[in-house]
Design a protein around this motif. Structure first.
Motif, PDB file in Angstrom:
ATOM      1  N   MET A  77     -13.272   3.454   2.583  1.00  0.00           N
ATOM      2  CA  MET A  77     -14.276   2.415   2.341  1.00  0.00           C
ATOM      3  C   MET A  77     -13.571   1.111   1.970  1.00  0.00           C
ATOM      4  O   MET A  77     -12.893   1.029   0.939  1.00  0.00           O
ATOM      5  CB  MET A  77     -15.225   2.852   1.219  1.00  0.00           C
ATOM      6  CG  MET A  77     -16.185   3.948   1.652  1.00  0.00           C
ATOM      7  SD  MET A  77     -17.404   4.403   0.407  1.00  0.00           S
ATOM      8  CE  MET A  77     -16.409   5.403  -0.700  1.00  0.00           C
ATOM      9  N   LEU A  78     -13.704   0.118   2.839  1.00  0.00           N
ATOM     10  CA  LEU A  78     -13.027  -1.163   2.654  1.00  0.00           C
ATOM     11  C   LEU A  78     -14.030  -2.304   2.675  1.00  0.00           C
ATOM     12  O   LEU A  78     -15.154  -2.153   3.164  1.00  0.00           O
ATOM     13  CB  LEU A  78     -12.020  -1.395   3.789  1.00  0.00           C
ATOM     14  CG  LEU A  78     -10.832  -0.449   3.920  1.00  0.00           C
ATOM     15  CD1 LEU A  78     -10.046  -0.787   5.184  1.00  0.00           C
ATOM     16  CD2 LEU A  78      -9.916  -0.538   2.705  1.00  0.00           C
ATOM     17  N   TYR A  83     -11.967  -4.829   8.072  1.00  0.00           N
ATOM     18  CA  TYR A  83     -12.231  -3.884   9.158  1.00  0.00           C
ATOM     19  C   TYR A  83     -11.318  -4.125  10.361  1.00  0.00           C
ATOM     20  O   TYR A  83     -10.740  -3.184  10.916  1.00  0.00           O
ATOM     21  CB  TYR A  83     -13.708  -3.969   9.589  1.00  0.00           C
ATOM     22  CG  TYR A  83     -14.628  -3.068   8.802  1.00  0.00           C
ATOM     23  CD1 TYR A  83     -14.424  -2.859   7.426  1.00  0.00           C
ATOM     24  CD2 TYR A  83     -15.701  -2.426   9.410  1.00  0.00           C
ATOM     25  CE1 TYR A  83     -15.267  -2.038   6.703  1.00  0.00           C
ATOM     26  CE2 TYR A  83     -16.556  -1.594   8.685  1.00  0.00           C
ATOM     27  CZ  TYR A  83     -16.326  -1.407   7.328  1.00  0.00           C
ATOM     28  OH  TYR A  83     -17.154  -0.583   6.618  1.00  0.00           O
ATOM     29  N   LYS A  84     -11.200  -5.375  10.764  1.00  0.00           N
ATOM     30  CA  LYS A  84     -10.363  -5.684  11.934  1.00  0.00           C
ATOM     31  C   LYS A  84      -8.913  -5.294  11.679  1.00  0.00           C
ATOM     32  O   LYS A  84      -8.229  -4.776  12.568  1.00  0.00           O
ATOM     33  CB  LYS A  84     -10.459  -7.170  12.283  1.00  0.00           C
ATOM     34  CG  LYS A  84     -11.766  -7.564  12.955  1.00  0.00           C
ATOM     35  CD  LYS A  84     -11.739  -9.030  13.382  1.00  0.00           C
ATOM     36  CE  LYS A  84     -13.045  -9.421  14.078  1.00  0.00           C
ATOM     37  NZ  LYS A  84     -13.050 -10.851  14.469  1.00  0.00           N
ATOM     38  N   ASP A  85      -8.433  -5.546  10.465  1.00  0.00           N
ATOM     39  CA  ASP A  85      -7.052  -5.176  10.111  1.00  0.00           C
ATOM     40  C   ASP A  85      -6.864  -3.672  10.215  1.00  0.00           C
ATOM     41  O   ASP A  85      -5.846  -3.197  10.713  1.00  0.00           O
ATOM     42  CB  ASP A  85      -6.719  -5.640   8.686  1.00  0.00           C
ATOM     43  CG  ASP A  85      -6.621  -7.146   8.571  1.00  0.00           C
ATOM     44  OD1 ASP A  85      -5.936  -7.755   9.404  1.00  0.00           O
ATOM     45  OD2 ASP A  85      -7.230  -7.710   7.644  1.00  0.00           O
ATOM     46  N   ASP A 127      -3.909   2.278   1.143  1.00  0.00           N
ATOM     47  CA  ASP A 127      -4.432   3.640   1.291  1.00  0.00           C
ATOM     48  C   ASP A 127      -4.879   3.894   2.722  1.00  0.00           C
ATOM     49  O   ASP A 127      -4.672   4.979   3.265  1.00  0.00           O
ATOM     50  CB  ASP A 127      -5.598   3.878   0.329  1.00  0.00           C
ATOM     51  CG  ASP A 127      -5.148   4.091  -1.105  1.00  0.00           C
ATOM     52  OD1 ASP A 127      -3.922   4.129  -1.336  1.00  0.00           O
ATOM     53  OD2 ASP A 127      -6.011   4.214  -1.993  1.00  0.00           O
ATOM     54  N   GLU A 128      -5.504   2.893   3.325  1.00  0.00           N
ATOM     55  CA  GLU A 128      -5.969   3.032   4.707  1.00  0.00           C
ATOM     56  C   GLU A 128      -4.802   3.353   5.635  1.00  0.00           C
ATOM     57  O   GLU A 128      -4.877   4.256   6.481  1.00  0.00           O
ATOM     58  CB  GLU A 128      -6.665   1.739   5.155  1.00  0.00           C
ATOM     59  CG  GLU A 128      -7.123   1.728   6.602  1.00  0.00           C
ATOM     60  CD  GLU A 128      -8.307   2.646   6.879  1.00  0.00           C
ATOM     61  OE1 GLU A 128      -8.509   2.999   8.059  1.00  0.00           O
ATOM     62  OE2 GLU A 128      -9.028   3.014   5.926  1.00  0.00           O
ATOM     63  N   ILE A 129      -3.698   2.644   5.458  1.00  0.00           N
ATOM     64  CA  ILE A 129      -2.521   2.855   6.317  1.00  0.00           C
ATOM     65  C   ILE A 129      -1.946   4.249   6.094  1.00  0.00           C
ATOM     66  O   ILE A 129      -1.648   4.976   7.051  1.00  0.00           O
ATOM     67  CB  ILE A 129      -1.460   1.766   6.043  1.00  0.00           C
ATOM     68  CG1 ILE A 129      -1.973   0.406   6.532  1.00  0.00           C
ATOM     69  CG2 ILE A 129      -0.135   2.117   6.717  1.00  0.00           C
ATOM     70  CD1 ILE A 129      -1.152  -0.785   6.059  1.00  0.00           C
ATOM     71  N   TYR A 130      -1.799   4.644   4.835  1.00  0.00           N
ATOM     72  CA  TYR A 130      -1.263   5.974   4.540  1.00  0.00           C
ATOM     73  C   TYR A 130      -2.147   7.069   5.150  1.00  0.00           C
ATOM     74  O   TYR A 130      -1.654   8.021   5.759  1.00  0.00           O
ATOM     75  CB  TYR A 130      -1.154   6.184   3.028  1.00  0.00           C
ATOM     76  CG  TYR A 130       0.145   5.711   2.420  1.00  0.00           C
ATOM     77  CD1 TYR A 130       1.345   6.360   2.709  1.00  0.00           C
ATOM     78  CD2 TYR A 130       0.185   4.629   1.543  1.00  0.00           C
ATOM     79  CE1 TYR A 130       2.543   5.936   2.142  1.00  0.00           C
ATOM     80  CE2 TYR A 130       1.382   4.200   0.976  1.00  0.00           C
ATOM     81  CZ  TYR A 130       2.555   4.860   1.285  1.00  0.00           C
ATOM     82  OH  TYR A 130       3.737   4.437   0.734  1.00  0.00           O
TER      83      TYR A 130
END
Length: 438
Positions: A77-78, A83-85, A127-130
């Motif tokens: 959840m961001l 979102y685009k990133d 966190d999203e990347i991980y």
């Protein structure tokens, strides 16, 4: 015994002294539970994904599986503006891992640096990347893709940490792979575990890794570094090729490079930082086993790297057990020297050798050029010798003056034979002596 426990024992006819064995889950089931340990984090922090005409919710375990397709929204959840990133990072991760067709003139380093920049500058994206990488590693059918995914983890785990919320689950995910020999995942995952512990303590880097640092991070699990490791490990590594030198080779190498580049005539030596790119280049050379200072003309480069190496050690040169004594006896020459002499052998030799090296800069004729008297030297080097264990900024600030006083006492009052520190294998004869004893 608590009354409720007594009643339970009586009702079940079990003696209070009986050892009750907890039921053990079958190995396969336990592994399956471990495999989805991250799922606990997922239920709390993952965004809800839906699909199909009736917008049915995508099961969490399916959401965390490898895919060759794009994702329609972030996994975590961001904020909307990220979102685009998130979608862009996922596409780049897929291309790096070979899970997506790469465009012509595609450059892996550029994509890796873009991902690193996103993680460094946008904290929510970490966190999203991980998790995106974990997703692409889970049930991935390609061995080469798996290897590439772990390489990305090797790179980002030395660049920025996960949030506290994700830390436990990510750590668990990595540990699950410690015994996966296929594609050398065991070696890479154990390396990532070590780096995660470290980055979670020290925090994010301030700048993106250079291409040389990225290549080095990929190789690090198989070619261990002399930076950021425990001293026993560094010496064990060195003893495979050099059993004569009694301290890590990097210390005398950098000291000699400072001398050769006329550091004793350089204003602000040890205080003025060396060019960041030049320092990085020299560090990568050394990490690759190339102790060569060719092209280095600025003494601030090896001087900066020497300080960095000391500060970056897994444990400080002066052990945490001795910290309070250093503060208490900062201006007592006899006790300060005794603290140094009581350190473990390699720690003691490095401390003695470095103090001896700094003493070369206390000659008044040299101070005229460097403008670095003993107070300046002590102020610059104290944080590289001592690490305050307190998390209180007030305590850290208050103790800094005593740390500097401790270093100043050693520089002024201790006599050292640097050659003994380097080469004499008899540790009982390598120690500092108070100058007043002569």
């Amino acid at each position: 015994m608590h009354p409720s426990n007594q009643i339970d024992c009586e009702q079940s006819n079990i003696s209070p002294n009986t050892t009750i064995r907890k039921p053990v889950l079958p190995v396969g089931l336990q592994q399956e539970i471990n495999r989805f340990a991250i799922d606990g984090f997922a239920h709390k922090y993952f965004s809800t994904h839906k699909r199909g005409l009736f917008r049915r919710r995508v099961p969490m375990n399916e959401m965390l599986k490898w895919t060759k397709d794009s994702i329609k929204q972030p996994l975590i959840m961001l904020n909307k503006d990220l979102y685009k990133d998130a979608l862009k990072c996922f596409k780049m991760i897929q291309m790096i891992m070979g899970d997506r067709t790469r465009p012509r003139h595609w450059n892996e380093i550029d994509d890796l640096q873009t991902i690193l920049t996103c993680g460094i500058t946008k904290g929510q994206m970490r966190d999203e990347i991980y998790v995106q990488i974990c997703k692409q590693l889970h049930d991935n059918p390609s061995g080469e893709s798996i290897r590439k995914g772990w390489e990305i983890l090797c790179i980002i785990s030395v660049t920025f940490p996960p949030s506290k919320n994700l830390e436990d689950y990510l750590t668990h995910f990595v540990i699950q792979n410690h015994h996966v020999a296929e594609n050398q995942v065991d070696i890479m995952s154990q390396h990532v575990s070590t780096k995660l512990k470290r980055v979670c303590i020290r925090g994010s880097k301030g700048k993106v890794l250079t291409s040389a640092e990225i290549y080095r991070a990929k190789e690090a699990p198989f070619k261990p570094s002399v930076f950021g490791e425990p001293l026993p490990f560094i010496m064990q590594l060195q003893n495979q090729t050099d059993t004569d030198l009694q301290i890590p080779k990097i210390v005398p190498f950098l000291a000699e490079t400072v001398r050769e580049t006329k550091g004793q005539l350089s204003e602000g030596i040890f205080r003025v930082p060396g060019d960041a790119d030049a320092v990085t280049d020299l560090r990568v050379r050394i990490e690759n086993g190339n102790y060569d200072a060719t092209g280095i003309t600025d003494p601030n480069v090896p001087a900066s790297l020497l300080k960095y190496w000391l500060r970056d050690l897994a444990d400080p040169i002066i052990t945490c057990e001795n910290y309070d004594d250093c503060i208490q006896y900062a201006e007592d020459p006899e006790k300060a020297i005794a603290i140094i002499n009581g350190l473990p052998d390699t720690n003691r030799r490095i401390a003695l050798f470095t103090i001896s090296f700094l003493q070369e800069f206390t000659d008044p004729a040299i101070i005229k050029h460097t403008l670095m008297n003993v107070n300046n030297l002590a102020m610059v080097f104290a944080p590289n010798f001592l690490r305050c264990p307190s998390e209180s900024l007030t305590t850290v600030f208050e103790n800094s003056k005593y740390e500097q006083a401790f270093l100043r006492t050693l520089i002024n009052e201790m006599s050292v034979n640097p050659e003994q520190c380097l080469h004499n294998p008899d540790s009982s004869t390598v120690f500092g002596i108070a100058r007043s004893s002569y």
